[in-house]
Design a protein around this motif. Structure first.
Motif, PDB file in Angstrom:
ATOM      1  N   ILE A 117     -16.639  -8.674  -5.702  1.00  0.00           N
ATOM      2  CA  ILE A 117     -16.246  -8.517  -4.395  1.00  0.00           C
ATOM      3  C   ILE A 117     -14.910  -7.195  -4.515  1.00  0.00           C
ATOM      4  O   ILE A 117     -14.995  -6.664  -3.778  1.00  0.00           O
ATOM      5  N   LEU A 118     -13.619  -7.715  -4.892  1.00  0.00           N
ATOM      6  CA  LEU A 118     -12.384  -7.175  -5.051  1.00  0.00           C
ATOM      7  C   LEU A 118     -12.896  -5.679  -4.764  1.00  0.00           C
ATOM      8  O   LEU A 118     -12.330  -5.301  -4.586  1.00  0.00           O
ATOM      9  N   CYS A 119     -13.505  -5.038  -5.859  1.00  0.00           N
ATOM     10  CA  CYS A 119     -14.367  -3.945  -6.185  1.00  0.00           C
ATOM     11  C   CYS A 119     -14.859  -3.471  -5.208  1.00  0.00           C
ATOM     12  O   CYS A 119     -14.552  -1.822  -4.314  1.00  0.00           O
ATOM     13  N   TYR A 120     -15.612  -3.833  -4.802  1.00  0.00           N
ATOM     14  CA  TYR A 120     -16.408  -3.596  -3.429  1.00  0.00           C
ATOM     15  C   TYR A 120     -15.089  -2.821  -1.659  1.00  0.00           C
ATOM     16  O   TYR A 120     -15.574  -1.749  -1.435  1.00  0.00           O
ATOM     17  N   LEU A 121     -14.363  -4.179  -2.098  1.00  0.00           N
ATOM     18  CA  LEU A 121     -13.656  -4.066  -0.650  1.00  0.00           C
ATOM     19  C   LEU A 121     -12.532  -3.300  -0.717  1.00  0.00           C
ATOM     20  O   LEU A 121     -11.841  -2.541  -0.320  1.00  0.00           O
ATOM     21  N   ALA A 122     -12.077  -3.050  -1.778  1.00  0.00           N
ATOM     22  CA  ALA A 122     -10.776  -2.302  -2.560  1.00  0.00           C
ATOM     23  C   ALA A 122     -11.581  -0.501  -2.997  1.00  0.00           C
ATOM     24  O   ALA A 122     -10.520   0.466  -2.252  1.00  0.00           O
ATOM     25  N   GLU A 123     -13.229  -0.623  -2.616  1.00  0.00           N
ATOM     26  CA  GLU A 123     -13.050   0.574  -2.426  1.00  0.00           C
ATOM     27  C   GLU A 123     -12.220   1.859  -1.684  1.00  0.00           C
ATOM     28  O   GLU A 123     -12.517   1.695  -0.510  1.00  0.00           O
ATOM     29  N   ARG A 172       1.780   0.321  -8.567  1.00  0.00           N
ATOM     30  CA  ARG A 172       2.103  -0.820  -7.343  1.00  0.00           C
ATOM     31  C   ARG A 172       0.346  -1.664  -7.551  1.00  0.00           C
ATOM     32  O   ARG A 172       0.123  -2.205  -8.707  1.00  0.00           O
ATOM     33  N   CYS A 173       0.379  -2.547  -6.570  1.00  0.00           N
ATOM     34  CA  CYS A 173      -0.086  -3.822  -6.906  1.00  0.00           C
ATOM     35  C   CYS A 173      -1.628  -3.556  -6.884  1.00  0.00           C
ATOM     36  O   CYS A 173      -1.940  -2.105  -5.800  1.00  0.00           O
ATOM     37  N   THR A 174      -2.884  -3.682  -7.429  1.00  0.00           N
ATOM     38  CA  THR A 174      -3.897  -3.000  -7.647  1.00  0.00           C
ATOM     39  C   THR A 174      -4.593  -4.866  -7.314  1.00  0.00           C
ATOM     40  O   THR A 174      -4.512  -5.892  -7.267  1.00  0.00           O
ATOM     41  N   VAL A 175      -6.138  -4.631  -7.080  1.00  0.00           N
ATOM     42  CA  VAL A 175      -7.185  -5.877  -7.074  1.00  0.00           C
ATOM     43  C   VAL A 175      -6.929  -6.159  -9.042  1.00  0.00           C
ATOM     44  O   VAL A 175      -7.566  -7.873  -8.553  1.00  0.00           O
ATOM     45  N   ALA A 176      -6.536  -5.835  -9.507  1.00  0.00           N
ATOM     46  CA  ALA A 176      -6.214  -6.349 -11.497  1.00  0.00           C
ATOM     47  C   ALA A 176      -4.995  -7.739 -11.302  1.00  0.00           C
ATOM     48  O   ALA A 176      -4.988  -8.577 -11.567  1.00  0.00           O
TER      49      ALA A 176
END
Length: 201
Positions: free
Chosen positions: A70-76, A154-158
């Protein structure tokens, strides 16, 4: 509008909720009481056959589960998911590690301590998971030497994935005192514009 099937105390659900707030993306939050079995109903199992939250329901009714997917989908298409091939792979590296080495230990210990108590027949497993949780924190502390975030500058979904259960690790009895780099990193993540705490609906 996106719908997030959520349980407020869940770090996994918090990941998606937090990213949407940071992106200022509107969504409808639907509370699912996992302790009362609401994620095991036939209706919910049609959304996620695994019977777990979070679930993100798209505008067309398509459902996506697994918090880091879900994070990857939203962050794309946003700075939260790097476009560079190597940096993106490094983000995925930490997302996979979080679900394999971090969440199964820190989150499980927290759940037992905070919500249901430690079953007597799982006492040995509890101690094993607590030791593995400390090991995971040590890995994070080592990686953060000389780095502000887990991938790049920078801050990422990781970071969001790892933040979710690390910042409440004390609720499972984990002492973050010996991990000054983690504590400084937690402060940096929480200082982001649009940040909301796990307790905010």
């Amino acid at each position: 509008m996106l719908r997030l099937y959520d349980y407020l105390a869940s770090g996994n659900a918090y990941k998606a909720r937090l990213l949407m707030r940071l992106l200022d993306r509107p969504f409808e939050r639907i509370d699912v009481d996992i302790l009362e079995g609401e994620s095991r109903t036939e209706e919910f199992l049609r959304k996620n056959p695994e019977g777990r939250i979070p679930v993100l329901e798209l505008d067309d009714g398509t459902c996506l589960f697994e918090s880091n997917a879900i994070l990857c989908y939203l962050a794309e298409g946003t700075p939260w998911l790097p476009g560079d091939r190597l940096d993106r792979a490094r983000v995925l590296q930490w997302l996979f590690w979080e679900q394999y080495s971090h969440e199964p230990n820190i989150a499980t210990v927290r759940h037992w301590v905070k919500h249901i108590g430690v079953p007597e027949d799982k006492r040995a497993l509890f101690e094993q998971k607590r030791a593995l949780g400390v090991k995971a924190l040590s890995v994070m502390e080592r990686h953060l030497e000389g780095r502000p975030y887990f991938v790049g500058d920078r801050c990422t979904v990781a970071d969001l994935a790892l933040y979710a259960y690390t910042h409440v690790a004390d609720e499972g009895g984990f002492d973050l005192g010996p991990f000054p780099r983690i504590r400084a990193w937690l402060d940096r993540v929480a200082d982001r514009p649009g940040f909301t705490p796990i307790t905010q609906r």
